[in-house]
Scaffold this active site. Structure first.
Site, PDB file in Angstrom:
ATOM      1  N   HIS A  69       0.851  -1.199   0.000  1.00 30.13           N
ATOM      2  CA  HIS A  69       0.000   0.000   0.000  1.00 30.13           C
ATOM      3  C   HIS A  69       0.883   1.244   0.000  1.00 30.13           C
ATOM      4  CE1 HIS A  69       0.782  -0.635   4.269  1.00 30.13           C
ATOM      5  NE2 HIS A  69       0.217   0.506   4.605  1.00 30.13           N
ATOM      6  N   HIS A 100       1.377   3.871   2.041  1.00 30.71           N
ATOM      7  CA  HIS A 100       1.919   4.584   3.200  1.00 30.71           C
ATOM      8  C   HIS A 100       3.441   4.687   3.127  1.00 30.71           C
ATOM      9  CE1 HIS A 100      -1.894   3.875   5.819  1.00 30.71           C
ATOM     10  NE2 HIS A 100      -1.974   4.974   5.104  1.00 30.71           N
ATOM     11  N   ASP A 111       5.709   4.618   5.291  1.00 31.54           N
ATOM     12  CA  ASP A 111       6.543   3.652   6.018  1.00 31.54           C
ATOM     13  C   ASP A 111       6.632   2.309   5.283  1.00 31.54           C
ATOM     14  OD1 ASP A 111       3.762   3.345   6.872  1.00 31.54           O
ATOM     15  OD2 ASP A 111       4.485   1.917   8.359  1.00 31.54           O
ATOM     16  N   HIS A 112       6.022   2.236   4.081  1.00 30.83           N
ATOM     17  CA  HIS A 112       6.143   1.024   3.260  1.00 30.83           C
ATOM     18  C   HIS A 112       6.765   1.326   1.897  1.00 30.83           C
ATOM     19  CE1 HIS A 112       3.647  -1.527   5.965  1.00 30.83           C
ATOM     20  NE2 HIS A 112       3.367  -0.310   6.412  1.00 30.83           N
ATOM     21  N   HIS A 137      -7.535  -0.988   5.300  1.00 29.69           N
ATOM     22  CA  HIS A 137      -6.519  -0.112   5.901  1.00 29.69           C
ATOM     23  C   HIS A 137      -6.336   1.115   4.988  1.00 29.69           C
ATOM     24  CE1 HIS A 137      -2.877   1.026   8.058  1.00 29.69           C
ATOM     25  NE2 HIS A 137      -2.171   0.959   6.950  1.00 29.69           N
ATOM     26  N   ASP A 192      -0.297  -4.054   6.060  1.00 30.69           N
ATOM     27  CA  ASP A 192      -0.973  -3.584   7.275  1.00 30.69           C
ATOM     28  C   ASP A 192      -2.441  -4.003   7.310  1.00 30.69           C
ATOM     29  OD1 ASP A 192       1.440  -2.422   7.842  1.00 30.69           O
ATOM     30  OD2 ASP A 192       0.727  -0.348   7.733  1.00 30.69           O
ATOM     31  N   HIS A 210       4.504  -5.092  10.272  1.00 34.33           N
ATOM     32  CA  HIS A 210       5.029  -4.488  11.506  1.00 34.33           C
ATOM     33  C   HIS A 210       5.213  -5.523  12.617  1.00 34.33           C
ATOM     34  CE1 HIS A 210       4.477  -0.124  10.603  1.00 34.33           C
ATOM     35  NE2 HIS A 210       3.529  -0.565   9.796  1.00 34.33           N
TER      36      HIS A 210
HETATM   37 ZN   LIG Z   1       2.674   0.440   8.191  1.00 34.76          ZN
HETATM   38 ZN   LIG Z   2      -0.131   1.443   6.529  1.00 32.08          ZN
END
Ligand SMILES: [Zn+2]
Ligand SMILES: [Zn+2]
Length: 255
Positions: free
Chosen positions: A54, A56, A58-59, A112, A129, A167
């Protein structure tokens, strides 16, 4: 197939998946580039592709730097064209992916985010996530109905499927889970086992789908104990699967 878990940022996991016949590799959710490049070098593999679950940051945060090092295929959901850096392969449910001689399949699992996907390589599920060990992702963009349907879809995979999530949240997730289902012995012993692993700084991922079905409250809308626990807090709650899931998710948001 070789799978290498790479701890990234504070609690993210990226994964290097390697076709050992051709030495080709793909990286799933590179939050940052440096640790990925180091691993690629150590393993002496040829990085061919970035697979994003996805959009985001942090990915996807390491993508630009990885792309600056060489040409890569970049996979992500077709609705995320403007949100995933360097997207070259816009995919959707059922699409197939090849990394060397490894064959993967895309599952569309919104909730998400609206464009969240998972990658299934044999019995290995990379689900970002959406499904976590002991929990599930927050509903940032999707509805409880969508997330419930996505989790239900994942539950149709074989019990022994390995769940590689995005995570290291397992301990906190299970701490919440035992408040909803304190009499679930498998859950209580999993929580103890996970606490022991975390105390030694070890990863709790992957789990198996079977473990998740037995202990993850976000797959256990049919559990009488969870239903009773939620009803005690919200007497007006209806006990259909989506309502039970939504209530549990709502409680977790403020846990
Ligand atoms: Zn994440
Ligand atoms: Zn995420």
């Amino acid at each position: 197939m070789k799978i290498i878990q790479i701890p990234l940022l504070r609690d993210n996991y990226g994964y290097l998946i390697v076709c050992q016949k051709t030495n080709s590799a793909g990286v799933i959710d590179p939050s940052e580039a440096e640790p990925v490049l180091r691993r690629v070098e150590q393993e002496k593999v040829n990085l061919k592709a970035i697979l994003n679950t996805h959009h985001h940051r942090d990915h996807t945060g390491g993508s630009e730097e990885l792309l600056a090092h060489g040409k890569l295929e970049v996979y992500g959901h077709k609705s995320d064209g403007g949100r995933i850096p360097g997207l070259t392969h816009a995919v959707d449910e059922g699409d197939e992916i090849e990394i060397g001689e490894l064959h993967g399949k895309v599952l569309f699992i919104p909730g998400h985010t609206t464009g969240h996907i998972a990658y299934l390589f044999g019995g290995n599920l990379f689900c970002g996530d959406t499904l976590f060990a002991g929990g599930c992702g927050r509903l940032f963009e999707g509805t409880p109905e969508q997330m419930h349907a996505s989790l239900k879809k994942l539950m149709t995979l074989p019990d022994q499927s390995k769940i590689y999530c995005g995570h290291e949240y397992t301990e906190g997730n299970l701490r919440f889970a035992v408040t909803l289902e304190p009499k679930n012995h498998k859950l209580v012993s999993r929580f103890e086992r996970v606490q022991g692993l975390r105390m030694r700084g070890l990863s709790t991922v992957p789990s198996t789908l079977e473990e998740e079905k037995q202990t993850n409250p976000f797959l256990r809308w049919d559990s009488k104990e969870i239903q009773k626990m939620l009803k005690a807090r919200a007497p007006e709650l209806r006990l259909d699967p989506v309502s039970v899931f939504a209530k549990a998710r709502q409680l977790k948001d403020s846990f």
